[in-house]
Design an enzyme around this catalytic site. Structure first.
Site, PDB file in Angstrom:
ATOM      1  N   LYS A  55      -0.775   5.255  -7.861  1.00  0.00           N
ATOM      2  CA  LYS A  55       0.113   4.085  -7.053  1.00  0.00           C
ATOM      3  C   LYS A  55       0.426   3.632  -6.830  1.00  0.00           C
ATOM      4  O   LYS A  55       1.748   3.907  -5.736  1.00  0.00           O
ATOM      5  CB  LYS A  55      -1.203   3.753  -5.992  1.00  0.00           C
ATOM      6  N   GLN A  99     -10.414   0.585  -4.720  1.00  0.00           N
ATOM      7  CA  GLN A  99     -11.061   1.444  -5.866  1.00  0.00           C
ATOM      8  C   GLN A  99     -11.789   2.120  -5.677  1.00  0.00           C
ATOM      9  O   GLN A  99     -12.612   0.861  -5.819  1.00  0.00           O
ATOM     10  CB  GLN A  99      -9.731   1.407  -7.097  1.00  0.00           C
ATOM     11  N   ASP A 122      -6.987   3.388   3.288  1.00  0.00           N
ATOM     12  CA  ASP A 122      -8.014   4.295   2.793  1.00  0.00           C
ATOM     13  C   ASP A 122      -8.320   5.046   4.487  1.00  0.00           C
ATOM     14  O   ASP A 122      -9.204   6.137   4.265  1.00  0.00           O
ATOM     15  CB  ASP A 122      -8.902   4.099   2.125  1.00  0.00           C
TER      16      ASP A 122
END
Ligand code: NDP
Length: 293
Positions: A55, A99, A122
């Site tokens: 990422k 995460q 997200d």
């Protein structure tokens, strides 16, 4: 011989990343604005480290700022919360991603809901889930957004199509259902208690598999000409080694499908590309700048 279009998610994602990079360069030139993404990683799960590194690389390659905050596996809930609150208050940070999974002592839902919803790239914050289901502008979870972009590009008009989503997770199945409803599909969501799953799938013009069971969806579950989007990532033994397969039995399904995504190289690459897209969107909204065309 199959007539199915095999969707090249790798190439499509590379195009999307390049487009985000082009828009980021325009933003910098016109407003001096550099979108910034911060990723919070707790613990030392090797797979999470690989994802986070990838990422970071993709963010920098698109001309955006990337920061990583690593906390030990023993970090307390309060420590993770403090990191999120610091990033919420930092004006150079436009996107925050925590995460998952988090260690047991950390309350994942509380951490996700502590992220400023406008930095929640997200799209998991309850406010963004609510905005999506009520048809308001929101940050949309990256994997279902990637599926939708592929469907729009390769299949075209989705209005009126019968869509079947197998899987009802908060990360994939449910947001996918909201997105396809917004596209005016007639949506069915299947799960582990669904009766006659093969029959439900056979009626679908658009079949999305997000189950986590290797090759569960067989070729004769696919309506001739249907678009099949395989989100699943399953590692199975292959001789001495292992290989990745989806939730759909590709060799069988490709004989019936009109379009199909392979695993690997289908949905997977779109997830990071959509994360970059969401970061750019979040930066533009934060500064009330129209997103470059
Ligand atoms: P979850 O485990 O959270 O959800 C799985 C869903 O599948 C559940 O709703 C479950 O039903 C349903 N299910 C399980 N077994 C069956 C069955 N036998 N018949 C019908 N339904 C069943 O998974 P995720 O949504 O997080 O992920 C799904 C897959 O997608 C995984 O392989 C994952 O690795 C992959 N994935 C890929 C991403 C990418 O970037 N390409 C990103 C995210 C996930 P119930 O609710 O009843 O338990």
């Amino acid at each position: 011989m199959s007539d199915a279009v095999i969707i090249d998610g790798k190439a499509f994602a590379a195009d999307l990343r390049a487009e985000v990079g082009r828009k980021a360069a325009l933003l910098k030139a016109s407003h001096g604005l550099v979108p910034g993404l911060s990723v919070v990683l707790v613990g030392d799960d090797p797979a999470s480290h690989v994802y986070v590194r990838n990422k970071g690389k993709a963010t920098v390659a698109a001309g955006m700022d990337s920061q990583e905050y690593r906390l030990p596996a023993t970090a307390s809930h309060a420590e993770v919360l403090e990191t999120v609150e610091r990033l919420n208050a930092d004006d150079s940070v436009h996107g925050i991603l925590v995460q998952l999974p988090l260690p047991d002592q950390v309350d994942s839902n509380a951490i996700i809901n502590a992220i400023d919803p406008d930095k929640d790239v997200d799209g998991f914050h309850t406010v963004n889930v609510g905005r999506l289901t009520t048809g308001q502008d929101s940050l949309v979870p990256c994997t279902p957004l990637g599926c939708l972009l592929m469907l729009r590009h390769f299949v075209g008009e989705l209005k009126g199509k019968r869509a079947m989503i197998v899987g009802r997770s908060n990360i994939v199945g449910k947001p996918m259902a909201s997105l396809l409803l917004r596209e005016h599909c007639t949506v069915t969501v299947g799960h582990s208690r669904t009766q006659d799953l093969p029959g439900e799938c056979r009626r679908a013009d658009v079949l999305i598999a997000a189950v986590g069971r290797a090759e569960m969806i067989r070729g004769d579950w696919v309506k001739p000409g249907a678009a099949v989007i395989d989100v699943g990532i399953n590692r199975v033994p292959a001789g001495e080694k292992t290989r990745l397969v989806g939730d759909v039995c590709f060799e069988e399904a490709v004989e019936n499908a009109g379009w199909i995504t392979p695993v690997p190289g289908g949905v997977g690459p779109m997830t990071i590309a959509c994360l970059l897209k969401n970061t750019l969107t979040a930066a533009c909204r934060r500064h009330a700048i129209e997103e470059p065309a």
